[in-house]
Design a protein around this motif. Structure first.
Motif, PDB file in Angstrom:
ATOM      1  N   MET A   1       3.969 -14.877   0.641  1.00 14.76           N
ATOM      2  CA  MET A   1       3.744 -13.551   0.065  1.00 14.76           C
ATOM      3  C   MET A   1       2.716 -12.758   0.871  1.00 14.76           C
ATOM      4  O   MET A   1       2.890 -11.575   1.145  1.00 14.76           O
ATOM      5  N   LYS A   2       1.631 -13.462   1.269  1.00 14.17           N
ATOM      6  CA  LYS A   2       0.573 -12.783   2.016  1.00 14.17           C
ATOM      7  C   LYS A   2       1.094 -12.262   3.346  1.00 14.17           C
ATOM      8  O   LYS A   2       0.823 -11.127   3.735  1.00 14.17           O
ATOM      9  N   TYR A   3       1.848 -13.088   4.064  1.00 14.05           N
ATOM     10  CA  TYR A   3       2.392 -12.661   5.349  1.00 14.05           C
ATOM     11  C   TYR A   3       3.395 -11.529   5.168  1.00 14.05           C
ATOM     12  O   TYR A   3       3.421 -10.572   5.950  1.00 14.05           O
ATOM     13  N   PHE A   4       4.224 -11.628   4.152  1.00 16.45           N
ATOM     14  CA  PHE A   4       5.248 -10.612   3.920  1.00 16.45           C
ATOM     15  C   PHE A   4       4.603  -9.251   3.604  1.00 16.45           C
ATOM     16  O   PHE A   4       4.985  -8.220   4.174  1.00 16.45           O
ATOM     17  N   THR A   5       3.621  -9.232   2.719  1.00 18.81           N
ATOM     18  CA  THR A   5       2.963  -7.967   2.373  1.00 18.81           C
ATOM     19  C   THR A   5       2.220  -7.394   3.580  1.00 18.81           C
ATOM     20  O   THR A   5       2.154  -6.174   3.758  1.00 18.81           O
ATOM     21  N   ALA A   6       1.666  -8.277   4.423  1.00 24.35           N
ATOM     22  CA  ALA A   6       0.969  -7.801   5.628  1.00 24.35           C
ATOM     23  C   ALA A   6       1.948  -7.107   6.567  1.00 24.35           C
ATOM     24  O   ALA A   6       1.647  -6.055   7.132  1.00 24.35           O
ATOM     25  N   THR A  53      15.006  -4.157   2.327  1.00 27.04           N
ATOM     26  CA  THR A  53      16.185  -4.133   1.465  1.00 27.04           C
ATOM     27  C   THR A  53      15.714  -3.880   0.031  1.00 27.04           C
ATOM     28  O   THR A  53      14.511  -3.978  -0.259  1.00 27.04           O
ATOM     29  N   PRO A  54      16.615  -3.564  -0.901  1.00 30.31           N
ATOM     30  CA  PRO A  54      16.197  -3.426  -2.305  1.00 30.31           C
ATOM     31  C   PRO A  54      15.478  -4.676  -2.817  1.00 30.31           C
ATOM     32  O   PRO A  54      14.493  -4.574  -3.549  1.00 30.31           O
ATOM     33  N   ALA A  55      15.964  -5.853  -2.404  1.00 31.10           N
ATOM     34  CA  ALA A  55      15.292  -7.089  -2.806  1.00 31.10           C
ATOM     35  C   ALA A  55      13.890  -7.156  -2.200  1.00 31.10           C
ATOM     36  O   ALA A  55      12.936  -7.612  -2.834  1.00 31.10           O
ATOM     37  N   GLY A  56      13.766  -6.698  -0.946  1.00 30.71           N
ATOM     38  CA  GLY A  56      12.469  -6.678  -0.292  1.00 30.71           C
ATOM     39  C   GLY A  56      11.490  -5.738  -0.970  1.00 30.71           C
ATOM     40  O   GLY A  56      10.297  -6.049  -1.096  1.00 30.71           O
ATOM     41  N   GLU A  57      11.976  -4.572  -1.386  1.00 32.97           N
ATOM     42  CA  GLU A  57      11.130  -3.615  -2.108  1.00 32.97           C
ATOM     43  C   GLU A  57      10.584  -4.233  -3.391  1.00 32.97           C
ATOM     44  O   GLU A  57       9.398  -4.111  -3.703  1.00 32.97           O
ATOM     45  N   TYR A  58      11.470  -4.921  -4.127  1.00 32.83           N
ATOM     46  CA  TYR A  58      11.046  -5.546  -5.383  1.00 32.83           C
ATOM     47  C   TYR A  58      10.034  -6.657  -5.118  1.00 32.83           C
ATOM     48  O   TYR A  58       8.998  -6.746  -5.790  1.00 32.83           O
ATOM     49  N   PHE A  59      10.346  -7.514  -4.124  1.00 34.62           N
ATOM     50  CA  PHE A  59       9.470  -8.640  -3.823  1.00 34.62           C
ATOM     51  C   PHE A  59       8.090  -8.151  -3.391  1.00 34.62           C
ATOM     52  O   PHE A  59       7.067  -8.715  -3.774  1.00 34.62           O
ATOM     53  N   ARG A  62       6.002  -6.748  -6.506  1.00 34.46           N
ATOM     54  CA  ARG A  62       5.496  -7.800  -7.378  1.00 34.46           C
ATOM     55  C   ARG A  62       4.473  -8.676  -6.664  1.00 34.46           C
ATOM     56  O   ARG A  62       3.503  -9.141  -7.278  1.00 34.46           O
ATOM     57  N   SER A  63       4.668  -8.916  -5.371  1.00 37.54           N
ATOM     58  CA  SER A  63       3.736  -9.758  -4.609  1.00 37.54           C
ATOM     59  C   SER A  63       2.346  -9.155  -4.565  1.00 37.54           C
ATOM     60  O   SER A  63       1.335  -9.868  -4.651  1.00 37.54           O
ATOM     61  N   LYS A  64       2.266  -7.820  -4.404  1.00 37.21           N
ATOM     62  CA  LYS A  64       0.960  -7.151  -4.335  1.00 37.21           C
ATOM     63  C   LYS A  64       0.109  -7.487  -5.550  1.00 37.21           C
ATOM     64  O   LYS A  64      -1.057  -7.881  -5.424  1.00 37.21           O
ATOM     65  N   GLY A  65       0.703  -7.338  -6.741  1.00 38.44           N
ATOM     66  CA  GLY A  65      -0.039  -7.607  -7.966  1.00 38.44           C
ATOM     67  C   GLY A  65      -0.435  -9.062  -8.104  1.00 38.44           C
ATOM     68  O   GLY A  65      -1.555  -9.387  -8.517  1.00 38.44           O
ATOM     69  N   LEU A  66       0.478  -9.956  -7.731  1.00 42.24           N
ATOM     70  CA  LEU A  66       0.198 -11.387  -7.844  1.00 42.24           C
ATOM     71  C   LEU A  66      -0.910 -11.822  -6.895  1.00 42.24           C
ATOM     72  O   LEU A  66      -1.778 -12.629  -7.255  1.00 42.24           O
ATOM     73  N   LEU A  67      -0.901 -11.306  -5.664  1.00 41.31           N
ATOM     74  CA  LEU A  67      -1.941 -11.662  -4.698  1.00 41.31           C
ATOM     75  C   LEU A  67      -3.315 -11.183  -5.155  1.00 41.31           C
ATOM     76  O   LEU A  67      -4.328 -11.869  -4.970  1.00 41.31           O
ATOM     77  N   GLU A  68      -3.372  -9.988  -5.728  1.00 41.10           N
ATOM     78  CA  GLU A  68      -4.635  -9.485  -6.259  1.00 41.10           C
ATOM     79  C   GLU A  68      -5.128 -10.360  -7.405  1.00 41.10           C
ATOM     80  O   GLU A  68      -6.332 -10.637  -7.532  1.00 41.10           O
TER      81      GLU A  68
END
Length: 289
Positions: A1-6, A53-59, A62-68
């Motif tokens: 998640m961290k790498y993806f959001t970065a 992708t739409p799946a990427g936008e969703y992921f 949600r990842s941003k909030g979870l990482l915080e």
């Protein structure tokens, strides 16, 4: 998640890899492994560009909030697990006067109100002695020695060297000034009386500054000497250095056509590493970059 959001926030695999301190190939492999595990495409790659992708936008959302939330859990766990009387002792160079240190202290205090902060300034050698003998937990300083394996050498930035000169000086009309040209002008160093010989030795024998040396206790005193055309003041562009004023001109110092560079780091003893030291160093680096 961290790498993806970065990757998403940087808009670049290369920049995200630098931010996460891993190679570009490693971060690309991590994203592909994530997509394989989920069984869906998150990033649509096209030549050197990509879109979510739409799946990427969703992921991503949600990842941003979870990482915080994970960061909050980690901080609170450390707070509960530590002793009640916590302190962080910081040393910084007397010639540094940027606002980033103030901002980092304020941000750290907001996140960790339970930690008491004490701050001291000094010359490079004074700070080194404080760190060696347990007087401080970490120091913000310039790199003058080869990195030691006993210390965490947390590099903040590489910055250019400048000379502050009086507008009355013959050299002030130039776009830059050669180091050799400065040898006929007194060099003003910011140093305590006890460390004057050490400071002069470093600037003279390591950096190649020559001529006469004068000394000031702090940046303001040094600049008053410059305004009176008594010499030049060598400084580095570390963070938000206060403007010099109308009576002073700041020029890059060059040698063989290249501007002199200095490394600024946060140092601490490896066997004294703790969560709070690492957090403060990370906050300061973000503000300086």
């Amino acid at each position: 998640m961290k790498y993806f959001t970065a990757v998403v926030e940087c808009g670049s695999f290369t920049e995200a890899a630098e931010q996460c301190y891993i190679s570009q190939s490693a971060i690309s492999q991590q994203i592909r492994a994530l997509e394989k595990e989920l069984g869906v495409e998150l990033i649509h790659r096209e030549n050197r560009k990509f879109t979510l992708t739409p799946a990427g936008e969703y992921f991503y959302s949600r990842s941003k909030g979870l990482l915080e939330e994970v960061d909050d859990i980690r901080r609170e766990t450390v707070r509960i697990g530590q002793d009640d009387e916590l302190q962080l002792r910081i040393g910084y160079l007397r010639c540094y006067s940027g606002q980033e240190l103030h901002q980092a202290v304020a941000e750290f205090s907001r996140l960790y109100p339970e930690v008491s902060i004490s701050i001291v300034n000094g010359t490079h050698e004074e700070l080194y002695d404080l760190l060696r003998f347990g007087g401080v937990d970490l120091i913000l300083s310039d790199q003058r020695r080869a990195f030691s394996s006993q210390y965490e050498n947390y590099q903040l930035l590489q910055c250019g060297c400048y000379a502050e000169l009086s507008v009355s000086s013959d050299l002030s009309s130039q776009e830059s000034v050669e180091l050799d040209s400065l040898k006929r002008i007194p060099c003003i160093l910011i140093s305590s009386r006890e460390q004057q010989n050490t400071e002069q030795d470093y600037f003279q024998n390591t950096l190649g500054f020559g001529g006469q040396f004068l000394f000031a206790e702090n940046l303001e005193e040094g600049r008053l000497m410059v305004a009176g055309n008594r010499g030049f003041l060598p400084i580095e562009s570390v963070g938000t250095l206060p403007p010099a004023g109308a009576a002073i001109r700041r020029l890059p110092i060059v040698r063989n056509g290249q501007q002199l560079q200095r490394n600024y780091c946060v140092f601490w003893l490896k066997d004294q590493t703790n969560y709070y030291i690492e957090e403060f160093a990370g906050i300061l680096r973000k503000l300086l970059l």
